[in-house]
Write a protein that holds these residues in place. Sequence first.
Motif, PDB file in Angstrom:
ATOM      1  N   TYR A 147       0.839  -1.204   0.000  1.00 26.23           N
ATOM      2  CA  TYR A 147       0.000   0.000   0.000  1.00 26.23           C
ATOM      3  C   TYR A 147       0.874   1.254   0.000  1.00 26.23           C
ATOM      4  CZ  TYR A 147      -3.197   3.592   1.699  1.00 26.23           C
ATOM      5  OH  TYR A 147      -3.921   4.749   1.848  1.00 26.23           O
ATOM      6  N   ALA A 148       1.901   1.259   0.877  1.00 26.53           N
ATOM      7  CA  ALA A 148       2.777   2.428   0.991  1.00 26.53           C
ATOM      8  C   ALA A 148       3.474   2.706  -0.340  1.00 26.53           C
ATOM      9  CB  ALA A 148       3.804   2.212   2.102  1.00 26.53           C
ATOM     10  N   ALA A 149       3.871   1.631  -1.030  1.00 22.37           N
ATOM     11  CA  ALA A 149       4.541   1.800  -2.331  1.00 22.37           C
ATOM     12  C   ALA A 149       3.548   2.347  -3.361  1.00 22.37           C
ATOM     13  CB  ALA A 149       5.116   0.472  -2.794  1.00 22.37           C
ATOM     14  N   ARG A 150       2.331   1.772  -3.345  1.00 22.82           N
ATOM     15  CA  ARG A 150       1.313   2.180  -4.333  1.00 22.82           C
ATOM     16  C   ARG A 150       0.919   3.640  -4.134  1.00 22.82           C
ATOM     17  NH1 ARG A 150      -1.818  -2.018  -3.298  1.00 22.82           N
ATOM     18  NH2 ARG A 150      -3.351  -0.865  -2.105  1.00 22.82           N
ATOM     19  N   GLU A 151       0.817   4.054  -2.880  1.00 17.68           N
ATOM     20  CA  GLU A 151       0.428   5.435  -2.572  1.00 17.68           C
ATOM     21  C   GLU A 151       1.605   6.398  -2.728  1.00 17.68           C
ATOM     22  OE1 GLU A 151      -2.517   7.086  -1.353  1.00 17.68           O
ATOM     23  OE2 GLU A 151      -3.431   5.301  -2.229  1.00 17.68           O
ATOM     24  N   ALA A 152       2.768   5.841  -3.036  1.00 14.05           N
ATOM     25  CA  ALA A 152       3.991   6.629  -3.198  1.00 14.05           C
ATOM     26  C   ALA A 152       4.211   7.562  -2.007  1.00 14.05           C
ATOM     27  CB  ALA A 152       3.944   7.423  -4.512  1.00 14.05           C
ATOM     28  N   VAL A 153       4.170   6.998  -0.791  1.00 14.47           N
ATOM     29  CA  VAL A 153       4.405   7.833   0.394  1.00 14.47           C
ATOM     30  C   VAL A 153       5.872   8.268   0.410  1.00 14.47           C
ATOM     31  CG1 VAL A 153       2.589   6.657   1.709  1.00 14.47           C
ATOM     32  CG2 VAL A 153       4.959   5.929   1.974  1.00 14.47           C
ATOM     33  N   ASP A 154       6.126   9.356   1.106  1.00 18.70           N
ATOM     34  CA  ASP A 154       7.481   9.895   1.168  1.00 18.70           C
ATOM     35  C   ASP A 154       8.317   9.235   2.261  1.00 18.70           C
ATOM     36  OD1 ASP A 154       7.044  12.051  -0.795  1.00 18.70           O
ATOM     37  OD2 ASP A 154       5.615  12.770   0.711  1.00 18.70           O
ATOM     38  N   LEU A 155       7.590   8.654   3.242  1.00 19.25           N
ATOM     39  CA  LEU A 155       8.294   8.213   4.440  1.00 19.25           C
ATOM     40  C   LEU A 155       7.442   7.151   5.142  1.00 19.25           C
ATOM     41  CD1 LEU A 155      10.697   9.054   6.329  1.00 19.25           C
ATOM     42  CD2 LEU A 155       9.164  10.746   7.344  1.00 19.25           C
ATOM     43  N   ILE A 156       8.102   6.105   5.645  1.00 14.67           N
ATOM     44  CA  ILE A 156       7.388   5.109   6.453  1.00 14.67           C
ATOM     45  C   ILE A 156       7.945   5.180   7.868  1.00 14.67           C
ATOM     46  CG2 ILE A 156       6.989   2.630   6.823  1.00 14.67           C
ATOM     47  CD1 ILE A 156       7.143   2.282   3.765  1.00 14.67           C
ATOM     48  N   LEU A 157       7.059   5.282   8.852  1.00 13.69           N
ATOM     49  CA  LEU A 157       7.483   5.333  10.254  1.00 13.69           C
ATOM     50  C   LEU A 157       6.937   4.102  10.977  1.00 13.69           C
ATOM     51  CD1 LEU A 157       6.683   9.101  11.018  1.00 13.69           C
ATOM     52  CD2 LEU A 157       8.884   8.100  10.324  1.00 13.69           C
ATOM     53  N   ILE A 158       7.821   3.365  11.625  1.00 10.20           N
ATOM     54  CA  ILE A 158       7.395   2.185  12.390  1.00 10.20           C
ATOM     55  C   ILE A 158       7.801   2.424  13.843  1.00 10.20           C
ATOM     56  CG2 ILE A 158       7.575  -0.317  12.660  1.00 10.20           C
ATOM     57  CD1 ILE A 158       8.203  -0.512   9.684  1.00 10.20           C
ATOM     58  N   SER A 159       6.783   2.649  14.693  1.00  7.35           N
ATOM     59  CA  SER A 159       7.062   3.098  16.067  1.00  7.35           C
ATOM     60  C   SER A 159       7.117   1.937  17.050  1.00  7.35           C
ATOM     61  CB  SER A 159       5.991   4.089  16.502  1.00  7.35           C
ATOM     62  OG  SER A 159       5.721   5.003  15.474  1.00  7.35           O
ATOM     63  N   GLY A 160       7.912   0.931  16.722  1.00  2.00           N
ATOM     64  CA  GLY A 160       8.216  -0.122  17.675  1.00  2.00           C
ATOM     65  C   GLY A 160       7.271  -1.304  17.717  1.00  2.00           C
ATOM     66  N   ASP A 161       7.772  -2.376  18.351  1.00  6.61           N
ATOM     67  CA  ASP A 161       7.064  -3.660  18.439  1.00  6.61           C
ATOM     68  C   ASP A 161       6.657  -4.169  17.060  1.00  6.61           C
ATOM     69  OD1 ASP A 161       7.425  -3.469  21.146  1.00  6.61           O
ATOM     70  OD2 ASP A 161       5.310  -3.467  21.690  1.00  6.61           O
ATOM     71  N   LEU A 162       7.572  -4.034  16.121  1.00  3.25           N
ATOM     72  CA  LEU A 162       7.349  -4.654  14.819  1.00  3.25           C
ATOM     73  C   LEU A 162       7.383  -6.172  15.004  1.00  3.25           C
ATOM     74  CD1 LEU A 162       7.147  -4.548  11.717  1.00  3.25           C
ATOM     75  CD2 LEU A 162       9.615  -4.202  11.633  1.00  3.25           C
ATOM     76  N   PHE A 163       8.242  -6.622  15.940  1.00  5.36           N
ATOM     77  CA  PHE A 163       8.321  -8.053  16.277  1.00  5.36           C
ATOM     78  C   PHE A 163       7.840  -8.271  17.694  1.00  5.36           C
ATOM     79  CE2 PHE A 163      12.097  -6.701  13.890  1.00  5.36           C
ATOM     80  CZ  PHE A 163      11.729  -7.206  12.663  1.00  5.36           C
ATOM     81  N   ASP A 164       7.378  -9.485  17.949  1.00  4.91           N
ATOM     82  CA  ASP A 164       6.877  -9.792  19.281  1.00  4.91           C
ATOM     83  C   ASP A 164       8.017 -10.069  20.268  1.00  4.91           C
ATOM     84  OD1 ASP A 164       4.475 -10.191  20.867  1.00  4.91           O
ATOM     85  OD2 ASP A 164       5.239 -12.222  21.123  1.00  4.91           O
ATOM     86  N   CYS A 165       9.149 -10.580  19.775  1.00  2.00           N
ATOM     87  CA  CYS A 165      10.284 -10.853  20.667  1.00  2.00           C
ATOM     88  C   CYS A 165      11.557 -10.847  19.846  1.00  2.00           C
ATOM     89  CB  CYS A 165      10.109 -12.193  21.378  1.00  2.00           C
ATOM     90  SG  CYS A 165      10.072 -13.567  20.247  1.00  2.00           S
ATOM     91  N   SER A 166      12.687 -11.078  20.506  1.00  3.60           N
ATOM     92  CA  SER A 166      13.948 -10.944  19.773  1.00  3.60           C
ATOM     93  C   SER A 166      14.169 -12.113  18.808  1.00  3.60           C
ATOM     94  CB  SER A 166      15.116 -10.807  20.740  1.00  3.60           C
ATOM     95  OG  SER A 166      14.937 -11.685  21.806  1.00  3.60           O
ATOM     96  N   TYR A 167      13.458 -13.230  19.023  1.00  3.15           N
ATOM     97  CA  TYR A 167      13.576 -14.328  18.069  1.00  3.15           C
ATOM     98  C   TYR A 167      12.711 -14.022  16.844  1.00  3.15           C
ATOM     99  CZ  TYR A 167      12.491 -18.584  15.627  1.00  3.15           C
ATOM    100  OH  TYR A 167      12.297 -19.493  14.632  1.00  3.15           O
ATOM    101  N   ILE A 168      13.311 -14.102  15.677  1.00  2.00           N
ATOM    102  CA  ILE A 168      12.560 -13.837  14.450  1.00  2.00           C
ATOM    103  C   ILE A 168      12.711 -15.023  13.513  1.00  2.00           C
ATOM    104  CG2 ILE A 168      12.413 -12.342  12.424  1.00  2.00           C
ATOM    105  CD1 ILE A 168      13.630 -10.186  14.274  1.00  2.00           C
ATOM    106  N   SER A 169      11.601 -15.507  12.981  1.00  2.00           N
ATOM    107  CA  SER A 169      11.657 -16.672  12.085  1.00  2.00           C
ATOM    108  C   SER A 169      12.333 -16.277  10.771  1.00  2.00           C
ATOM    109  CB  SER A 169      10.253 -17.201  11.827  1.00  2.00           C
ATOM    110  OG  SER A 169       9.531 -16.256  11.065  1.00  2.00           O
ATOM    111  N   ARG A 170      12.826 -17.312  10.042  1.00  2.00           N
ATOM    112  CA  ARG A 170      13.502 -17.042   8.777  1.00  2.00           C
ATOM    113  C   ARG A 170      12.535 -16.416   7.767  1.00  2.00           C
ATOM    114  NH1 ARG A 170      17.058 -21.185   5.582  1.00  2.00           N
ATOM    115  NH2 ARG A 170      15.125 -22.312   5.797  1.00  2.00           N
ATOM    116  N   ASP A 171      11.294 -16.967   7.755  1.00  2.00           N
ATOM    117  CA  ASP A 171      10.279 -16.423   6.833  1.00  2.00           C
ATOM    118  C   ASP A 171      10.116 -14.925   7.046  1.00  2.00           C
ATOM    119  OD1 ASP A 171       9.867 -18.894   5.921  1.00  2.00           O
ATOM    120  OD2 ASP A 171       7.894 -19.211   6.864  1.00  2.00           O
ATOM    121  N   THR A 172      10.001 -14.542   8.319  1.00  2.00           N
ATOM    122  CA  THR A 172       9.774 -13.137   8.635  1.00  2.00           C
ATOM    123  C   THR A 172      10.953 -12.283   8.196  1.00  2.00           C
ATOM    124  OG1 THR A 172       8.278 -13.637  10.446  1.00  2.00           O
ATOM    125  CG2 THR A 172       9.384 -11.519  10.534  1.00  2.00           C
ATOM    126  N   SER A 173      12.164 -12.753   8.484  1.00  2.00           N
ATOM    127  CA  SER A 173      13.301 -11.886   8.167  1.00  2.00           C
ATOM    128  C   SER A 173      13.468 -11.743   6.644  1.00  2.00           C
ATOM    129  CB  SER A 173      14.566 -12.366   8.888  1.00  2.00           C
ATOM    130  OG  SER A 173      15.388 -13.089   8.059  1.00  2.00           O
TER     131      SER A 173
END
Length: 370
Positions: free
Chosen positions: A41-67
């Motif tokens: 959506y962000a790409a389609r709307e051609a936004v200028d900036l994406i802000l991610i304000s934390g807790d993108l992941f639930d914990c420090s372990y990240i699955s390979r699929d996710t990464s």
Amino acid sequence: MLKIFHTADLHLDSPFSSLPTAKSEERREGLRRTFMKMMEYAAREAVDLILISGDLFDCSYISRDTSQILSKCFGAVSCPVVISPGNHDPYTPGSIYASGILPGNVYIFKTESPSKFDFPGLGVRVWGSAFTRERYDGSVLASIFSLPEDRINILCQHGDTRSPLSHHAPLSPRDIAYKGFTYAALGHVHVAPDPVVIGETTVAYPGCPEGRSFDEPDFGGALLVTIEDKKTRLEKIRFAERRYMVEQLDVTGADNDSFVAGKIRELIREKGYSGDTALRIILVGEVSLGYKPNTDALAADCAGELYLLEVRERTLPCFDAGYLEDDLSLRGVLYRVLAEKMRQGSEYDRQVAAAALRYGLAALDGRPVV
Ligand SMILES: [Mn+2]
């Protein structure tokens, strides 16, 4: 005009431990899909900036699929992505944020003391800091002395505006406005409160893009933020595939499960709940003395197309029991003692008294107690 996509609290790779294994895996997959949809959506709307304000992941372990998905999606958007790590995904030496595998357009705050990323081409400066462990007791704003006015100043921060005593980066919208930020893109509060506007400052939480339990109700989404002539406009965009909803259903007068099942189906029909909804129904009201709803059977019986149906039971066994008021036997005494608790006690006392009355009367009547 500046166009910003603001999200937080996706909690990728959440365990969904309350769901059966197959469903929890499907939900983790669903979270990844929601993330991909947001980036598309962000790409389609051609936004200028994406802000991610934390807790993108639930914990420090990240699955390979996710990464893999992360690297691919961030690489596919051409704008800068700024991340402020939160209490669930703090910036630590072992975290994905420090791994160097994220593409070059991703800017990550690394320290508890605030810093800034300058985007002169956009006329924007993004300020913020990182959780580096589960807690953040300091003040984010204390060491930001003055904001140069040559650009729009934005705060991108995982933090808590609900209490100055919070251990999760306490912040006050008034202080944010006083500093002179145009927009504060916050994360941490999962059920988004209404945005706060003070003068030329807007402070907003997007909430969880995808609810993960009955505490995170309704369809979640993200914020499309446009800033023009110091005026900020917010639009909430739905991205959730599913929603969790809780309903109370009064079944006063019920004395059998098929009557209650009829009421449950009626509620589902009236509210238009279908396959995208996990529903919890809490049965309340006064039911017949000898009747206790069978919640598991009702849930199995009425689930229909719903994603999930859970039935909870908080009824009181009083309906039409008035004759026990004057009963001189032990049954009457038991009823009078417990009826008072059922009417006036705390919710916990009411439930205990309701169970005691059901069991007690069953025992006195010679019926099976459990
Ligand atoms: Mn969170």
